[in-house]
Design an enzyme around this catalytic site. Structure first.
Site, PDB file in Angstrom:
ATOM      1  N   LYS A 201      26.834  20.226   0.709  1.00 58.65           N
ATOM      2  CA  LYS A 201      27.360  20.743  -0.557  1.00 58.65           C
ATOM      3  C   LYS A 201      26.825  21.712  -1.172  1.00 58.65           C
ATOM      4  CE  LYS A 201      26.492  19.014  -4.636  1.00 58.65           C
ATOM      5  NZ  LYS A 201      26.588  20.411  -5.554  1.00 58.65           N
ATOM      6  N   GLU A 275      12.830  19.077  -0.597  1.00 63.14           N
ATOM      7  CA  GLU A 275      12.195  20.245  -0.833  1.00 63.14           C
ATOM      8  C   GLU A 275      12.334  20.558  -2.387  1.00 63.14           C
ATOM      9  OE1 GLU A 275      11.275  23.363  -1.919  1.00 63.14           O
ATOM     10  OE2 GLU A 275      12.571  24.639  -0.817  1.00 63.14           O
ATOM     11  N   GLU A 406       7.972  23.899 -14.370  1.00 65.46           N
ATOM     12  CA  GLU A 406       8.532  24.776 -13.604  1.00 65.46           C
ATOM     13  C   GLU A 406       9.684  25.547 -14.577  1.00 65.46           C
ATOM     14  OE1 GLU A 406      11.015  23.871 -10.301  1.00 65.46           O
ATOM     15  OE2 GLU A 406      10.308  25.280  -9.129  1.00 65.46           O
TER      16      GLU A 406
END
Lengths: 496, 361
Positions: A201, A275, A406
């Site tokens: 996807k 990840e 982040e």
């Protein structure tokens, strides 16, 4: 008075980098005449494009214009894709001669090379990244990834000494929007080489090149069902992850979603690789080659608008050289050309989506509110589209949100240190552990710091380098498992 | 502890504390005990107990044989403690559990670890981790080799304990002890080799030197197997620590005392304090706290039931822990098989670090 002199000197230095501003840049946009794509896409299941429903638009973030519409797969459509993958695994791919598998994967790599120009333009249109990056980095790496893993398909028994290896089955893969086709390649190539079939996807803001890849799978005459691509957002991803006939889940994206996926597969024996996010420390020691380091800092944080999980978003600079580094950094930042992603001279393109732009604004505001000093490029921003000025924060402390979270944008937080030990403590003071940079001309210092940093990728006197032969992945909350290289095969193999 | 089988000797226990026989998770007050019998392990690798003990009638509160040697000497009573940070400690809560033989006689007490004990052990493991990992691979190997020596040196005593506490026959006990020594010896040799075998220099298509090597993950929680009380522990601990991880081992099995015997072996093998920490107690009680602990990097689990494994996976996601389930062999022969030792048992507890550096002048 002093300030004014400094400003004048600053602009003079900046101009010197641009040859005294003697020559301006003429617009140099890449032509889009020859790219072909449909106005509506469904899904790619069992070797065929199929109609879907609940369409959403993917827009060009540089112009805010709709590029195409894409369907959202529900549980039933995901189920069809998984069934197709299972049938292809059992019937064809799983029992195919490895050398034949290798040639199919090789063929995909070659077809990508042949279509590289079109893919690069589409990638920049759909995602907003500068054409020089999609042309010179993304697409060449995509092709290289398939070519690298093609060669592994018939050599798997050499990869893990003393063990017997076998494929796993059906892999469900969910990828992000920052390197759309490259992430597809990172997922597909090792999975296929190991003998698995795939349901992939793409991200909902960047599905276009995945659909072009589906066309290439058809051109390559890849057996039906070996690669299935379903479009959609979180719900579609969840349906893949939770599907009982998916044997392996691979996800690249935020740590927040990674944790949800880890929880979702609890109680099953599905294999998982994650990840996830990062807050990479880029450490500049006083004995570093400063000019090269400044280039590395720029490359580390402004590459791909900072939409890079391994971005060097925390600059740790030794106090003795901090002033010089920050000054040179600000000058270099002024010279970055921000704007049309399709312009061949553009350094920093468009922010991928309005949602991401809002998130960057919010975190930058928190940096200002918490007392850090903001420095932004004075560059001209286009009136339409999602853009953000290259930004550097100084006077950042460890507790600031911009030092912890982040940002995933062109925003750098600068912290200083006095001793290597302090640099290490600050670098490791993060739940993340994906990447780090170290700049020093002293070899023993490089080895010592690189060994003590808790991160999966460490760049010494460079930053943001990638290669299909080089394993990539994180420590701690940046995820587990590796992609790339020999080590990237293991998550897709049963090793006994 | 799953309550799938009733032991034949629980009569007196149940009279005294019926709730503890069915629900060992209930908090125990200091001094009271729940019963753990060798026979409660449905899937134990150990055979049915032999009629070794000669006490005339089941007696919950009488030490086996009256705590005397065969010649009638009253033995010096041994307290089984836990091993944390290199020290032998009691639980901060002071709770104990009882280990009974097949006849229902009390073999010994052992400690029931608390959540606080777990946290102390994690703290000890964390402090020990970097120093352990930065020792040379050769040195770590020497220490693991010495542990194998120490298992051999205590061979007779371990055989006796396995007979008395785990109801093994003499031959089976000897088989398990010998296999444990050999397994420790086998893994000891990997400390300075596994990096060589598994590292790579990566031929990237640009002017960089690029290499990948494994590093220890950090602090690992080990849920010990529910059978093979000596060999099972060695089989899980050795591949975890040899690379430089430290561990906290949670033991609930048919003879947790063997874990403490093992800790006495490790304590005399030059292991720095905190590299291996051994807690005895109840898996269900400690499981959520270990799996959810933010300073544990990875979990190795063997012999848990479905619900326990699922609970580990759910709590582990809070800090993106690496979780690895080892399939539990069901017979002693299977445990002793060489298939139970593998280079690839080291891998779930290492991270891969890739480093780049430009090549140029």
């Amino acid at each position: 008075m002093t300030t004014k002199t400094n400003e004048q000197a600053h602009s003079r230095d900046m101009a010197s980098l641009l040859f005294g501003d003697l020559w301006g840049y003429a617009p140099s946009p890449e032509s889009t005449d020859h790219v072909r794509y449909a106005q509506r896409y469904g899904h790619f299941i069992n070797g065929r494009f199929v109609e879907g429903k609940d369409h959403f638009s993917s827009i060009n973030p540089a112009t805010e214009e709709v590029i195409a519409e894409f369907a959202s797969a529900d549980e039933a459509e995901v189920d069809r894709a998984v069934q197709a993958a299972r049938a292809a695994y059992v019937g064809v791919w799983g029992k195919m001669k490895p050398a034949e598998r290798a040639k199919y994967i090789y063929r995909l790599g070659r077809l990508i090379q042949e279509n590289a120009r079109e893919l690069a333009i589409l990638e920049s249109m759909d995602g907003g990244k500068p054409i020089k990056e999609s042309r010179d980095v993304d697409i060449p790496l995509v092709a290289a990834h398939f070519l690298y893993y093609a060669g592994w398909a018939d050599k798997l028994h050499y990869a893990f000494p003393g063990a017997t290896v076998s494929s796993i089955g059906v892999a469900g893969q969910v990828i992000p929007w920052n390197f759309p086709l490259l992430m597809a390649a990172w997922k597909l190539a090792p999975a296929l080489a190991a003998g698995n079939t795939v349901v992939l996807k793409p991200a909902e803001t960047t599905p276009l090149t995945a659909m072009k890849l589906a066309e290439l799978c058809q051109e390559a005459d890849l057996p039906a069902g070996v690669v299935n691509i379903v479009n959609g957002a979180g719900r579609t991803g969840a349906a893949i992850v939770k599907h009982p006939d998916v044997d392996k889940v691979a996800f690249t994206g935020s740590t927040e979603v990674g944790k949800i996926i880890q929880r979702a597969i609890a109680g099953t024996r599905k294999r998982l690789t994650l990840e996830l996010g990062g807050k990479g420390a880029n450490i500049i020691f006083e004995d570093a080659p400063i000019d090269q380091a400044v280039e590395g800092i720029i490359q580390g944080i402004f590459f791909n608008q900072g939409h890079v999980c391994c971005a060097g978003s925390r600059l740790l600079v030794q106090e003795s050289v901090a002033k010089e580094v920050i000054q040179k950094l600000r000058i270099r930042m002024e010279s970055l050309r921000v704007g049309d992603p399709l312009d061949k001279n553009t350094d920093v393109g468009a922010i991928n989506s309005r949602a991401q732009l809002d998130k960057i604004h919010e975190l930058v505001q928190s940096g200002i509110d918490e007392g850090a000093h903001i420095h932004q490029s004075a560059c001209h921003l286009p009136s339409r589209g999602f853009f953000f000025r290259p930004t550097v924060f100084t006077e950042v402390s460890q507790s600031h949100r911009i030092a912890q979270e982040e940002i995933f944008g062109p925003v750098l937080s600068v912290l200083t240190f006095r001793t290597p030990d302090e640099a290490l403590k600050k670098a490791n003071n993060s739940p993340y552990g994906l990447s780090a940079g170290i700049w020093s001309d002293k070899g023993s210092k490089l080895f010592s710091v690189a060994g003590a940093i808790r991160a999966g990728v460490v760049w010494g006197n460079t930053y943001n380098q990638f290669d299909p032969a080089s394993p990539f992945g994180g420590y701690k909350e940046s995820g587990f498992g590796r992609e790339g290289g020999l080590h990237g095969l293991k998550p897709y193999l049963e090793v006994r | 502890m799953t309550q799938t089988q009733k032991k034949k000797s629980t009569d007196t226990t149940q009279k005294k504390s019926p709730e503890t026989a069915t629900a060992p998770n209930v908090e125990q007050t200091n001094g009271s005990e729940s019963s753990v019998s060798p026979k409660t392990q449905a899937k134990s690798a150990n055979p049915p107990p032999t009629a070794r003990f000669t006490s005339s009638a089941p007696n919950d509160h009488r030490l086996v044989g009256g705590g005397r040697t065969d010649s009638g000497r009253l033995m010096v009573h041994k307290t089984y403690k836990m091993w944390v940070g290199g020290k032998f400690i009691r639980s901060e809560q002071g709770r104990v559990l009882g280990l009974h033989n097949a006849e229902g006689d009390l073999v010994t007490h052992y400690v029931r670890a608390s959540r606080k004990d777990l946290r102390d052990a994690v703290s000890a493991a964390r402090s020990a981790q970097t120093p352990w990992a930065t020792r040379s691979a050769f040195n770590r190997g020497q220490i693991l080799f010495r542990a194998a020596e120490m298992i051999d040196a205590r061979r007779e005593s371990l055989i006796a304990r396995l007979q008395e506490h785990a109801n093994l026959s003499a031959a089976e006990a000897a088989q398990e002890v010998d296999a444990a020594a050999d397994r420790m010896f086998w893994y000891a040799g990997w400390t300075d080799k596994y990096i060589q075998v598994l590292s790579s220099v990566n031929p990237v298509a640009s002017s960089f030197f690029n290499f990948t090597l494994p590093e220890p993950t950090g602090v690992v929680a080990i849920f010990a197997p529910t059978n093979a009380p000596l060999l099972g522990l060695v089989s899980l601990i050795a591949p975890v620590i040899l690379s430089g991880n430290t561990c906290v081992v949670l033991v609930e099995n048919n003879a947790p005392t063997l874990a403490i015997e093992l800790s006495e072996i490790l304590a005399t093998s030059d292991f720095p304090g905190g590299v291996v920490n051994i807690l005895t107690g109840l898996r269900d009680e400690l499981l959520p706290h270990a799996a959810g602990h933010m300073d544990i990097n990875a979990i190795a689990s063997c012999g848990g039931n479905e619900a326990q494994d699922r609970a580990i996976q759910i709590a582990a996601c809070e800090s993106v822990k690496r979780v690895h389930f080892f399939e539990q062999p069901q017979t002693l022969d299977a445990w002793c098989s060489e298939r139970q030792q593998s280079l690839y048992s080291i891998l779930p507890f290492v991270e891969w670090k890739t480093a780049w550096h430009p090549i140029g002048v």
